[in-house]
Design a protein around this motif. Structure first.
Motif, short mmCIF file in Angstrom:
data_model
loop_
_atom_site.label_atom_id
_atom_site.label_comp_id
_atom_site.label_asym_id
_atom_site.label_seq_id
_atom_site.Cartn_x
_atom_site.Cartn_y
_atom_site.Cartn_z
N HIS A 276 2.45 -4.20 4.49
CA HIS A 276 2.32 -2.90 3.83
C HIS A 276 2.60 -1.78 4.81
CE1 HIS A 276 0.59 -4.63 0.23
NE2 HIS A 276 -0.10 -5.42 1.02
N THR A 277 3.21 -0.75 4.30
CA THR A 277 3.15 0.54 4.98
C THR A 277 2.40 1.44 4.02
OG1 THR A 277 5.25 1.29 4.05
CG2 THR A 277 5.33 0.17 6.19
N ILE A 278 1.82 2.49 4.53
CA ILE A 278 1.01 3.36 3.66
C ILE A 278 1.50 4.79 3.76
CG2 ILE A 278 -1.28 4.34 3.29
CD1 ILE A 278 -2.45 1.64 3.97
N THR A 279 2.08 5.24 2.66
CA THR A 279 2.45 6.65 2.54
C THR A 279 1.60 7.20 1.40
OG1 THR A 279 4.71 6.00 3.09
CG2 THR A 279 4.39 8.24 2.28
N PRO A 280 0.50 7.90 1.74
CA PRO A 280 -0.42 8.32 0.68
C PRO A 280 0.28 9.20 -0.34
CG PRO A 280 -1.41 8.62 2.85
CD PRO A 280 0.05 8.31 3.08
N SER A 281 -0.17 9.09 -1.57
CA SER A 281 0.34 9.97 -2.61
C SER A 281 -0.41 11.28 -2.57
CB SER A 281 0.17 9.32 -3.99
OG SER A 281 0.53 10.27 -4.98
N PRO A 282 0.31 12.41 -2.65
CA PRO A 282 -0.38 13.71 -2.74
C PRO A 282 -0.81 14.02 -4.17
CG PRO A 282 1.99 14.04 -2.65
CD PRO A 282 1.77 12.55 -2.58
N VAL A 283 -0.51 13.13 -5.11
CA VAL A 283 -0.75 13.41 -6.53
C VAL A 283 -2.24 13.31 -6.87
CG1 VAL A 283 -0.29 12.57 -8.87
CG2 VAL A 283 1.57 12.73 -7.22
N ASN A 284 -2.94 12.42 -6.18
CA ASN A 284 -4.35 12.20 -6.52
C ASN A 284 -5.19 12.16 -5.25
OD1 ASN A 284 -4.64 9.30 -5.60
ND2 ASN A 284 -2.95 9.09 -7.04
N PRO A 285 -6.51 12.41 -5.40
CA PRO A 285 -7.36 12.54 -4.22
C PRO A 285 -7.56 11.22 -3.47
CG PRO A 285 -8.70 12.55 -6.20
CD PRO A 285 -7.27 12.62 -6.65
N LEU A 286 -7.27 10.10 -4.13
CA LEU A 286 -7.43 8.81 -3.45
C LEU A 286 -6.18 8.45 -2.65
CD1 LEU A 286 -9.08 6.82 -6.39
CD2 LEU A 286 -10.24 7.90 -4.46
N GLY A 287 -5.08 9.14 -2.90
CA GLY A 287 -3.84 8.84 -2.18
C GLY A 287 -3.20 7.53 -2.59
N VAL A 288 -3.61 7.02 -3.76
CA VAL A 288 -3.11 5.72 -4.20
C VAL A 288 -1.90 5.90 -5.11
CG1 VAL A 288 -5.36 4.62 -4.03
CG2 VAL A 288 -4.71 5.70 -6.17
N LYS A 289 -1.06 4.84 -5.18
CA LYS A 289 0.14 4.93 -6.01
C LYS A 289 0.20 3.90 -7.13
CE LYS A 289 3.31 7.25 -2.89
NZ LYS A 289 4.76 7.50 -2.75
N GLY A 290 -0.46 2.75 -6.95
CA GLY A 290 -0.35 1.69 -7.96
C GLY A 290 0.54 0.58 -7.46
N VAL A 291 0.20 -0.66 -7.84
CA VAL A 291 0.93 -1.81 -7.28
C VAL A 291 1.14 -2.93 -8.30
CG1 VAL A 291 -1.09 -3.08 -6.40
CG2 VAL A 291 1.09 -3.18 -5.14
N GLY A 292 0.70 -2.71 -9.54
CA GLY A 292 0.71 -3.80 -10.51
C GLY A 292 2.07 -4.38 -10.79
N GLU A 293 3.09 -3.56 -10.71
CA GLU A 293 4.41 -4.04 -11.10
C GLU A 293 5.38 -4.20 -9.94
OE1 GLU A 293 4.76 -1.79 -15.31
OE2 GLU A 293 3.91 -0.71 -13.64
N ALA A 294 4.94 -3.76 -8.75
CA ALA A 294 5.83 -3.69 -7.60
C ALA A 294 6.54 -5.01 -7.31
CB ALA A 294 5.03 -3.24 -6.37
N GLY A 295 5.77 -6.09 -7.26
CA GLY A 295 6.35 -7.38 -6.89
C GLY A 295 7.45 -7.80 -7.84
N THR A 296 7.21 -7.59 -9.14
CA THR A 296 8.20 -7.99 -10.14
C THR A 296 9.49 -7.18 -9.98
OG1 THR A 296 6.34 -8.28 -11.60
CG2 THR A 296 8.49 -8.37 -12.60
N ILE A 297 9.33 -5.89 -9.66
CA ILE A 297 10.48 -5.00 -9.57
C ILE A 297 11.31 -5.34 -8.34
CG2 ILE A 297 11.17 -2.59 -9.28
CD1 ILE A 297 8.63 -1.86 -10.97
N GLY A 298 10.61 -5.64 -7.24
CA GLY A 298 11.34 -5.90 -5.99
C GLY A 298 11.99 -7.26 -5.93
N ALA A 299 11.43 -8.23 -6.67
CA ALA A 299 11.80 -9.62 -6.40
C ALA A 299 13.17 -10.03 -6.95
CB ALA A 299 10.73 -10.57 -6.94
N SER A 300 13.45 -9.66 -8.21
CA SER A 300 14.66 -10.25 -8.79
C SER A 300 15.93 -9.80 -8.07
CB SER A 300 14.73 -10.01 -10.31
OG SER A 300 15.06 -8.67 -10.59
N PRO A 301 16.07 -8.50 -7.69
CA PRO A 301 17.30 -8.16 -6.96
C PRO A 301 17.35 -8.79 -5.57
CG PRO A 301 15.88 -6.22 -7.24
CD PRO A 301 15.29 -7.31 -8.07
N ALA A 302 16.19 -8.93 -4.91
CA ALA A 302 16.22 -9.55 -3.58
C ALA A 302 16.76 -10.97 -3.67
CB ALA A 302 14.82 -9.55 -2.96
N LEU A 303 16.32 -11.69 -4.72
CA LEU A 303 16.74 -13.09 -4.85
C LEU A 303 18.20 -13.19 -5.27
CD1 LEU A 303 13.42 -14.37 -6.38
CD2 LEU A 303 14.53 -15.33 -4.34
#
Lengths: 285, 779
Positions: B717-744
């Protein structure tokens, strides 16, 4: 996923089971790894199930006079983990290891699998290469058939109504026999797109025994006689293997489905035959 | 917001690998799913479904079914004609919306279309009776592929719209004509994102119970959106919303397929009201494959324009979306998300997109993990690789050349989005480091010398997440939280973001415990019951942590003010700080515990000026923007020349989802996401034949990856906090699915590139690759 209603019997002895089956309306439940899903989809709707799980005599594996007798209710795990098979008939133990997953191997049985006669089941490749026989029993009679003669067609065996497969008989493997089972797995079901079992022995630098059984390729598993003949007496060189493998599917009407076309299956039969032969020969020498 | 390269915990609990509190009940089988619910007098429903993809219903005879002992009722289309329709929540200019009855009227439009419902005292009788319902069908020609449906003379899915076109949508940004006129190189490719079946572990299920005395209906459903479901169901059934309660118990996964409102949910409500008994319907796996929404279903025509140095100038896309026979909740909106994300992580500002939404005689497509973004990412990442190949550039180099730099954020895209924060080089450089990229390329060169087909594939993906600002989303885009502290000082969090397996009971408790300075064990998180929880939106689009999390955070900030005021009262001091679970007087150091404050707030002997008794705050948080997670995946593969089979030698995923609440759960999301992306790349496809029959209709024919098929996943992981919310979180539920098919796919194309292969469509089944090998790559 809800079957039609059916009568269910769990006999304690073979005699009771044969009596229940004598009427001809009952279907045997021998693990249920294929039958139960078919019933849940209502593709099968037997009126009466006779569950053989309590008949302990049908689960034993034993060796006598050069033969190993395997009870029809032995599970795939029983075969895979059997020291007797591992030492005396390793090809069959290897085939059992390739079946399904842990749950299926713990519940599914060799007799159930053979009686279901799925054309992509794992066992027949090895059993055909081993020259296996099957014992069929009915009230007051029994007969023994070569496996080739038992496996008639897709989902069809030679067992007659009221007849029960009780035993599978394979020869004890002679020393220095090389064996291998190579399988291309259908990733959804775990069945074989192509499965090839090879047995080879050499004497004086020449192949003295070559047996090839194939499953998954055609409506019924089969032995590749032409390929076996090509190897017999040869040195088993890479070129011998290539030429023999090219013969395994030459005259076959191959299966086709959404996972593999007929032509691909035929090609893969050759590739996996060559792999099985290479692996078996490496063991044999 | 500088990018952090080595993540570390930021709180006592936040940032720690806290084990999921949900797991004990799941692992021990004591969780309550819909099918575990039993009600006195409960009946069971079985749905009669069309065996044809297109047919006229000439008659239905339910006599034999009704005669079966135990059958209470059979309902058909005419009984429910006035109810519904099944709602489409998306609006597009000129959108054609077929009236989607909850049971078919005189015609069926896809295989599995519900035609009648049988209700009986047990599920076996219901199933038997369903076989006895005689439906007289006149089969009609069907069309099951979108490009075929667009061809002249194709059967009309809906007779009133013979061109099978539900909508067209056009979007432009910048000056794409100029970009293409100035281009030194243009690469074109048709790319398919095949139809997929979401395959949640738990199929759908509904229990409905009518309380005639109260004129109130309770619907238990396996859903991602309890409150939206309540609002929409109330409309479908003609009930006042305050007399409808939706309860979402344990949910065994959804992946977007339960971000919906289905015919069966309204149908069970109708049945319960009609028969005056509770009724249960549990979807079989076959029904799940036939009738729960599918995902993807794109045929995309891409053109990318660039300069010879690799600078991307513009991208054109013609997107043909297979919609299926109807619009489910968000069906037509999903391809518009693909358009939003079509520039990926790159700087170019000229785009043109045309969508054609096509009706087919198939089950509708809708949101499936990633929902439009995997398709877009697959497209841009393939096109960038093809461009690199054309220019003989390294795929890492071309990407690095086209990223906007960290100081360019917020970055305005050609599609009108404002990327919140980003350092796109960081995860790519980390991933390249993890695989030792120069050495890996060396190994590849050596492998090629030996005749081995080894490939290295990169994808640098971005996604629009944390849906989202309300004006930009079909429903509200906010999320809600109630935080209440009981008189003994223990904390209850009620979240509107009802989870379906994500672990929010753990992560939201971590947030609350740290903010309140209490132990994790002192916090419980409730969700899913509309009679218990304030209105909420739900869990989808990687939004729960990034929108629901801040709602919890802000509710607690307000609550802390009140705690401090009660603390001040008890300590008889104006200068009180609430810290580590205690109110402390700044002057004399005396303190009172949260439990003492809570007890005093409910006893209410004295109240701070202007305050009400009790400690409870509800907060609805409206996010100012989406968040934009990103990352880099690298897949190393080898192709078996003899069989075409792909082996994954290494898989590295470096994701940047902003701050991390719980690294254990983030890893889990990445693992599961990669598995599903890998499923699309290598195994999965919903296969319909020309007549609209689903051939991949069972798990024996639809290949989701199993544990034994997974490669070892190296995550970072690298961490670039989000300025959108006070927790600085962005969400990760779909990331793996989005990144995987083109890599393969990029990896396998790279493996086969010496043979001249430029592109392979998914799934990369061995036979497809073997065919390419036979043809020497010239396919």
């Amino acid at each position: 996923m809800i079957p039609q209603s059916f009568e269910y019997s769990v006999p304690n002895t073979l005699q009771e089971a044969l009596q229940l089956l004598a009427g001809g309306n009952a279907k045997v439940l021998a693990g249920g790894m294929s039958l139960v899903p078919l019933m849940k989809l209502r593709l099968a709707a037997p009126e009466h199930l006779v569950d053989l799980r309590r008949i302990t005599g049908l689960k034993t594996l034993s060796e006598s006079s050069g033969e190993i007798r395997i009870g029809a209710m032995a599970t795939h795990h029983d075969l895979d983990s059997s020291p007797l098979l591992r030492q005396r008939c390793p090809l069959l133990a290897e085939a059992a290891k390739h079946i399904g997953d842990v749950q299926v191997r713990n519940l599914g049985t060799i007799g159930g699998s053979l009686s279901h006669a799925d054309p992509a089941a794992d066992y027949p490749a090895s059993l055909l290469a081993l020259g296996a026989k099957v014992k069929l029993v009915r009230a007051g009679a029994e007969r023994t058939l070569n496996l080739e003669d038992f496996l008639v067609d897709t989902f069809t065996t030679a067992a007659e109504p009221g007849e029960l497969l009780t035993e599978i008989i394979v020869p004890v493997e002679e020393p220095k026999t090389g064996v291998s089972y190579q399988k291309m797995v259908q990733p959804a079901s775990g069945f074989a797109i192509v499965g090839v079992a090879a047995r080879v022995r050499k004497s004086n630098g020449q192949i003295s025994l070559a047996r090839l059984g194939l499953t998954g390729v055609a409506p019924s598993p089969f032995r590749a006689a032409a390929a076996e003949a090509r190897l017999q007496g040869s040195a088993g060189s890479a070129e011998d293997i290539r030429q023999a493998a090219a013969l395994v599917s030459s005259n076959i009407e191959a299966n086709a489905d959404i996972h593999a076309s007929a032509s691909y299956r035929k090609q893969m039969a050759q590739v996996y035959a060559a792999r099985a032969l290479h692996a078996a020969l490496a063991e044999a020498s | 917001m500088a990018t952090i390269l080595t993540p570390q915990a930021t709180g006592k609990l936040v940032g720690k690998r806290v084990r999921r509190r949900e797991d004990p009940r799941l692992i021990t089988g004591t969780a309550t799913y819909v099918d575990d619910i039993q009600k006195p007098g409960m009946h069971h429903a079985c749905i009669v479904r069309s065996p044809y993809a297109a047919a006229r219903i000439k008659g239905i005879n339910a006599q034999a079914a009704l005669a079966l002992p135990g059958v209470a009722a059979v309902f058909t289309g005419k009984d429910v004609a006035a109810l519904g329709p099944v709602p489409c929540g998306a609006s597009l200019p000129g959108l054609r919306v077929p009236h989607h009855h909850i049971l078919a009227q005189d015609r069926v439009y896809f295989t599995g279309h519900p035609v009648a419902v049988v209700v009986a005292t047990d599920r076996y009788i219901a199933r038997d009776a369903a076989d006895l319902v005689e439906v007289d069908y006149e089969e009609l020609p069907a069309v099951a592929a979108p490009e075929k449906a667009l061809a002249p003379g194709a059967p009309a899915v809906h007779p009133e719209w013979p061109d099978n076109t539900a909508f067209t949508y056009h979007q432009e940004g910048g000056d794409v004509n100029k970009a293409f006129a100035e281009a030194e190189v243009i690469v074109k490719q048709r790319i398919i994102s095949q139809r997929l079946i979401p395959t949640a572990m738990e199929t759908r299920g509904v229990v409905a119970e009518w309380q005639p005395g109260d004129k109130a209906l309770t619907v238990y459903s396996s859903s991602q959106i309890p409150h939206l479901l309540r609002s929409l169901l109330a409309g479908m059934l003609g009930l006042p919303e305050n007399r409808l309660r939706v309860v979402v118990p344990e949910v065994g996964g959804g992946f977007g397929s339960k971000l919906n409102v289905y015919a069966e949910e309204a149908l069970m409500g109708f049945v319960a009201m009609k028969i005056g008994k509770p009724v249960k319907w549990i979807e079989s796996r076959r029904e799940n494959f036939l009738c729960t929404i599918h995902g993807r279903g794109h045929v995309d025509y891409y053109e990318i324009a660039a300069k010879k140095d690799g600078t991307i100038l513009g991208l054109k896309l013609k997107l043909i979306q297979d919609l299926g026979a109807y619009h489910q909740l968000l069906t037509p909106a999903i391809p518009t998300l693909s358009v939003l994300m079509m520039p990926g992580l790159y700087r170019f500002k000229n785009i043109l997109a045309d969508i054609v939404g096509v009706f087919t005689n198939c089950v509708p497509t809708d949101a499936y993990r990633g929902a439009g973004r995997p398709e877009a990412t697959h497209g841009i990442e393939r096109m960038v690789d093809m461009l690199a190949a054309e220019l003989k550039m390294d795929p890492a180099e071309i990407r690095l050349k086209n990223f906007p730099q960290p100081d360019e954020f917020p970055f305005a895209t050609a599609t009108g989005l404002s990327y919140d924060s980003g350092d796109y080089e960081a995860p790519l450089r980390r991933a390249l480091e993890l695989v030792d990229y120069p050495r890996l390329r060396q190994e590849q060169a050596e492998a090629r010398q030996q005749g081995r087909l080894m490939g290295i594939g990169l994808s640098t993906y971005g996604e629009v997440s944390a849906f989202g600002p309300s004006p930009a989303t079909p429903a509200g885009g906010w999320e809600s939280a109630t935080v209440k502290i009981d008189p003994a000082g223990k904390v209850t969090v009620l979240t509107g973001a009802s989870p379906h397996g994500q672990g929010e009971e753990t992560t939201f408790a971590q947030i609350a415990a740290d903010e309140l300075g209490v132990d994790l064990e002192d916090v419980i998180v409730l969700h899913g019951d509309t009679a218990v929880v304030q209105y909420g939106i739900g869990t989808f689009g990687s939004r729960a942590t990034a929108v629901g999390g801040p709602a919890v955070y802000y509710a607690i900030q307000k609550l802390k003010e009140k705690i401090q005021k009660f603390g001040a009262l008890l300590l008889e001091s104006a200068e009180v700080t609430f810290t580590n679970g205690n109110c402390v007087c700044n002057r004399n150091g005396k303190s009172v515990t949260l439990a003492q404050v809570a007890a005093a707030s409910y006893r209410a002997m004295k109240l701070p000026p202007g305050e009400e008794p009790g400690l409870q705050v509800t907060y609805f948080w409206e996010p100012p923007n989406f968040t934009f997670p990103f990352g880099a995946h690298i897949a190393v593969t080898e192709v078996d020349r003899e069989t075409g089979r792909v082996s994954i030698l290494r898989y590295v995923a470096v994701d940047d989802c902003g701050n991390i609440i719980n690294p254990l759960l983030v890893d889990g999301q990445v693992h599961g996401g990669v598995a599903q992306g890998m499923g699309q790349a290598l195994y999965e496809q919903a296969v319909y034949d020309n007549n609209g029959q689903l051939l991949s209709g069972e798990l024996t024919d639809y290949a989701i990856p199993k544990a034994g098929m997974m490669p070892w996943l190296e995550t970072g992981h690298t961490i670039t906090p989000s300025p959108v919310n006070p927790l600085g979180v962005k969400g990760v539920g779909e990331a793996g699915t989005i990144g995987a098919s083109p890599a393969l796919v990029n990896s396998v194309v790279d493996a086969l590139s010496p043979l001249g292969v430029r592109h392979i469509d998914m799934p990369m089944l061995p036979e497809k690759i073997w065919q390419l090998l036979q043809q020497g790559g010239q396919a």
